[in-house]
Scaffold this motif. Structure first.
Motif, PDB file in Angstrom:
ATOM      1  N   LEU A 166       5.232  -0.856   4.598  1.00  0.00           N
ATOM      2  CA  LEU A 166       5.193   0.478   5.194  1.00  0.00           C
ATOM      3  C   LEU A 166       3.861   0.598   5.929  1.00  0.00           C
ATOM      4  O   LEU A 166       2.799   0.747   5.312  1.00  0.00           O
ATOM      5  CB  LEU A 166       5.305   1.548   4.106  1.00  0.00           C
ATOM      6  N   VAL A 167       3.918   0.480   7.241  1.00  0.00           N
ATOM      7  CA  VAL A 167       2.704   0.461   8.054  1.00  0.00           C
ATOM      8  C   VAL A 167       2.749   1.631   9.039  1.00  0.00           C
ATOM      9  O   VAL A 167       3.702   1.737   9.826  1.00  0.00           O
ATOM     10  CB  VAL A 167       2.576  -0.864   8.838  1.00  0.00           C
ATOM     11  N   ASN A 168       1.740   2.464   8.976  1.00  0.00           N
ATOM     12  CA  ASN A 168       1.673   3.620   9.881  1.00  0.00           C
ATOM     13  C   ASN A 168       2.978   4.415   9.859  1.00  0.00           C
ATOM     14  O   ASN A 168       3.516   4.823  10.895  1.00  0.00           O
ATOM     15  CB  ASN A 168       1.338   3.165  11.313  1.00  0.00           C
ATOM     16  N   GLU A 169       3.492   4.568   8.634  1.00  0.00           N
ATOM     17  CA  GLU A 169       4.697   5.365   8.372  1.00  0.00           C
ATOM     18  C   GLU A 169       5.961   4.763   8.959  1.00  0.00           C
ATOM     19  O   GLU A 169       6.967   5.451   9.117  1.00  0.00           O
ATOM     20  CB  GLU A 169       4.497   6.816   8.841  1.00  0.00           C
ATOM     21  N   ARG A 170       5.909   3.489   9.308  1.00  0.00           N
ATOM     22  CA  ARG A 170       7.130   2.799   9.753  1.00  0.00           C
ATOM     23  C   ARG A 170       7.391   1.644   8.803  1.00  0.00           C
ATOM     24  O   ARG A 170       6.469   0.931   8.401  1.00  0.00           O
ATOM     25  CB  ARG A 170       6.959   2.265  11.181  1.00  0.00           C
ATOM     26  N   ARG A 171       8.662   1.467   8.475  1.00  0.00           N
ATOM     27  CA  ARG A 171       9.037   0.423   7.528  1.00  0.00           C
ATOM     28  C   ARG A 171       9.368  -0.858   8.292  1.00  0.00           C
ATOM     29  O   ARG A 171      10.103  -0.817   9.281  1.00  0.00           O
ATOM     30  CB  ARG A 171      10.273   0.904   6.761  1.00  0.00           C
ATOM     31  N   HIS A 172       8.810  -1.969   7.857  1.00  0.00           N
ATOM     32  CA  HIS A 172       9.074  -3.259   8.500  1.00  0.00           C
ATOM     33  C   HIS A 172       9.580  -4.231   7.446  1.00  0.00           C
ATOM     34  O   HIS A 172       8.892  -4.485   6.449  1.00  0.00           O
ATOM     35  CB  HIS A 172       7.786  -3.831   9.116  1.00  0.00           C
ATOM     36  N   ARG A 173      10.765  -4.777   7.675  1.00  0.00           N
ATOM     37  CA  ARG A 173      11.298  -5.802   6.766  1.00  0.00           C
ATOM     38  C   ARG A 173      10.994  -7.158   7.392  1.00  0.00           C
ATOM     39  O   ARG A 173      11.379  -7.423   8.534  1.00  0.00           O
ATOM     40  CB  ARG A 173      12.794  -5.594   6.566  1.00  0.00           C
ATOM     41  N   LEU A 174      10.309  -7.997   6.632  1.00  0.00           N
ATOM     42  CA  LEU A 174       9.798  -9.260   7.175  1.00  0.00           C
ATOM     43  C   LEU A 174      10.036 -10.403   6.209  1.00  0.00           C
ATOM     44  O   LEU A 174      10.151 -10.191   4.999  1.00  0.00           O
ATOM     45  CB  LEU A 174       8.282  -9.163   7.386  1.00  0.00           C
ATOM     46  N   LEU A 175      10.058 -11.610   6.756  1.00  0.00           N
ATOM     47  CA  LEU A 175       9.992 -12.810   5.938  1.00  0.00           C
ATOM     48  C   LEU A 175       8.587 -13.365   6.096  1.00  0.00           C
ATOM     49  O   LEU A 175       8.121 -13.583   7.219  1.00  0.00           O
ATOM     50  CB  LEU A 175      11.022 -13.839   6.412  1.00  0.00           C
ATOM     51  N   VAL A 176       7.909 -13.595   4.975  1.00  0.00           N
ATOM     52  CA  VAL A 176       6.523 -14.093   5.037  1.00  0.00           C
ATOM     53  C   VAL A 176       6.373 -15.265   4.078  1.00  0.00           C
ATOM     54  O   VAL A 176       7.196 -15.470   3.187  1.00  0.00           O
ATOM     55  CB  VAL A 176       5.509 -12.991   4.647  1.00  0.00           C
ATOM     56  N   GLU A 177       5.298 -16.020   4.274  1.00  0.00           N
ATOM     57  CA  GLU A 177       4.906 -17.006   3.268  1.00  0.00           C
ATOM     58  C   GLU A 177       4.026 -16.304   2.246  1.00  0.00           C
ATOM     59  O   GLU A 177       3.218 -15.442   2.625  1.00  0.00           O
ATOM     60  CB  GLU A 177       4.112 -18.153   3.905  1.00  0.00           C
ATOM     61  N   PRO A 178       4.127 -16.658   0.983  1.00  0.00           N
ATOM     62  CA  PRO A 178       3.309 -15.982  -0.032  1.00  0.00           C
ATOM     63  C   PRO A 178       1.811 -16.080   0.243  1.00  0.00           C
ATOM     64  O   PRO A 178       1.051 -15.223  -0.177  1.00  0.00           O
ATOM     65  CB  PRO A 178       3.667 -16.731  -1.330  1.00  0.00           C
ATOM     66  N   ARG A 179       1.369 -17.095   0.980  1.00  0.00           N
ATOM     67  CA  ARG A 179      -0.070 -17.273   1.232  1.00  0.00           C
ATOM     68  C   ARG A 179      -0.568 -16.464   2.426  1.00  0.00           C
ATOM     69  O   ARG A 179      -1.769 -16.400   2.660  1.00  0.00           O
ATOM     70  CB  ARG A 179      -0.368 -18.756   1.482  1.00  0.00           C
ATOM     71  N   TRP A 180       0.307 -15.852   3.176  1.00  0.00           N
ATOM     72  CA  TRP A 180      -0.124 -15.145   4.377  1.00  0.00           C
ATOM     73  C   TRP A 180      -0.893 -13.881   4.021  1.00  0.00           C
ATOM     74  O   TRP A 180      -0.464 -13.090   3.172  1.00  0.00           O
ATOM     75  CB  TRP A 180       1.081 -14.768   5.232  1.00  0.00           C
ATOM     76  N   SER A 181      -2.008 -13.676   4.722  1.00  0.00           N
ATOM     77  CA  SER A 181      -2.787 -12.451   4.493  1.00  0.00           C
ATOM     78  C   SER A 181      -2.135 -11.280   5.219  1.00  0.00           C
ATOM     79  O   SER A 181      -1.398 -11.452   6.201  1.00  0.00           O
ATOM     80  CB  SER A 181      -4.222 -12.629   4.993  1.00  0.00           C
ATOM     81  N   LEU A 182      -2.470 -10.103   4.733  1.00  0.00           N
ATOM     82  CA  LEU A 182      -2.001  -8.892   5.416  1.00  0.00           C
ATOM     83  C   LEU A 182      -2.556  -8.868   6.835  1.00  0.00           C
ATOM     84  O   LEU A 182      -1.861  -8.469   7.778  1.00  0.00           O
ATOM     85  CB  LEU A 182      -2.455  -7.661   4.632  1.00  0.00           C
ATOM     86  N   LEU A 183      -3.796  -9.324   7.003  1.00  0.00           N
ATOM     87  CA  LEU A 183      -4.418  -9.362   8.333  1.00  0.00           C
ATOM     88  C   LEU A 183      -3.564 -10.190   9.299  1.00  0.00           C
ATOM     89  O   LEU A 183      -3.285  -9.765  10.430  1.00  0.00           O
ATOM     90  CB  LEU A 183      -5.818  -9.961   8.222  1.00  0.00           C
TER      91      LEU A 183
END
Ligand code: FES
Ligand code: FES
Length: 212
Positions: A64-81
């Protein structure tokens, strides 16, 4: 991999207070390029050209970023940055040291300033994330952004997004902070240009603007 929501488009209208949204975001972008050039840091560019995510490593997260929901596929090691910049296109959050020393990557998580480089994207699931872009009020600058512009609280501008997010976090907790509290709030945000006197003034001005 694609995000499921389109990024907000940067508008081109003239803001009433004299600083355009495009101009403000572009100015901190120029700072980013300068800092990358001077530090020789290329990791963000390298990450940007990383190969596609292998299916076996993918983890589904909803951010939930800036009040918008984003569904993503990520690697567990990826930073939020990394995810904010390279997968959501929110480049207002800057890449600096990537090890918790400079504060350029500061975002708000549940209203508290946090280093996005030290936060895993998977850790941020279910939390309320706010970036520099989320402080805009439509096509106008938010109060803290406006105060930084009015007080000329930047030189190269590279640290500015992080400073603004640190001040925003402070003012959400302490609407009328004392000078010492302002100093403490930005103490984790390094400004190599030494713009601190103006940053302190901008924080005080932002408190006034927020109170209307
Ligand atoms: S990039 Fe320096 S603290 Fe995160
Ligand atoms: S304005 Fe240049 S590092 Fe802060």
């Amino acid at each position: 991999m694609k995000k499921e929501e389109d990024d907000e488009k940067i508008g081109q209208c003239q803001c009433r207070r004299g600083v355009t949204r495009r101009g403000f975001l572009a100015s901190v972008g120029v700072g980013a390029m300068a800092a990358l050039a001077t530090s020789g840091k290329i990791s963000a560019a390298a990450e940007a050209s990383a190969p596609e995510l292998p299916a076996e490593k993918a983890v589904a997260v909803t951010l939930l970023v800036n009040e918008r929901r984003h569904r993503l596929l990520v690697e567990p090691r990826w930073s939020l940055l990394y995810v904010l910049r390279e997968h959501l296109g929110l480049t207002g959050t800057k890449v600096g040291c990537e090890r918790g020393e400079c504060g350029a990557c500061t975002v708000l998580i549940d209203d508290l300033p946090r280093y996005a480089c030290l936060t895993l994207a998977v850790e941020a699931e279910g939390r309320r994330i706010t970036t520099l872009e989320g402080l805009m009020q439509g096509e106008e600058l938010g109060p803290v952004q406006q105060a930084f512009a009015e007080e000329d609280a930047l030189q190269c501008g590279y640290c500015t997004p992080g400073q603004i997010m640190a001040v925003e976090g402070l003012l959400r907790a302490r609407p009328q902070p004392a000078t010492e509290e302002i100093r403490l709030a930005v103490s984790g945000n390094i400004c190599r240009c030494g713009a601190y006197p103006h940053i302190f003034k901008a924080a005080a001005r932002a408190a006034d603007l927020k109170r209307g």
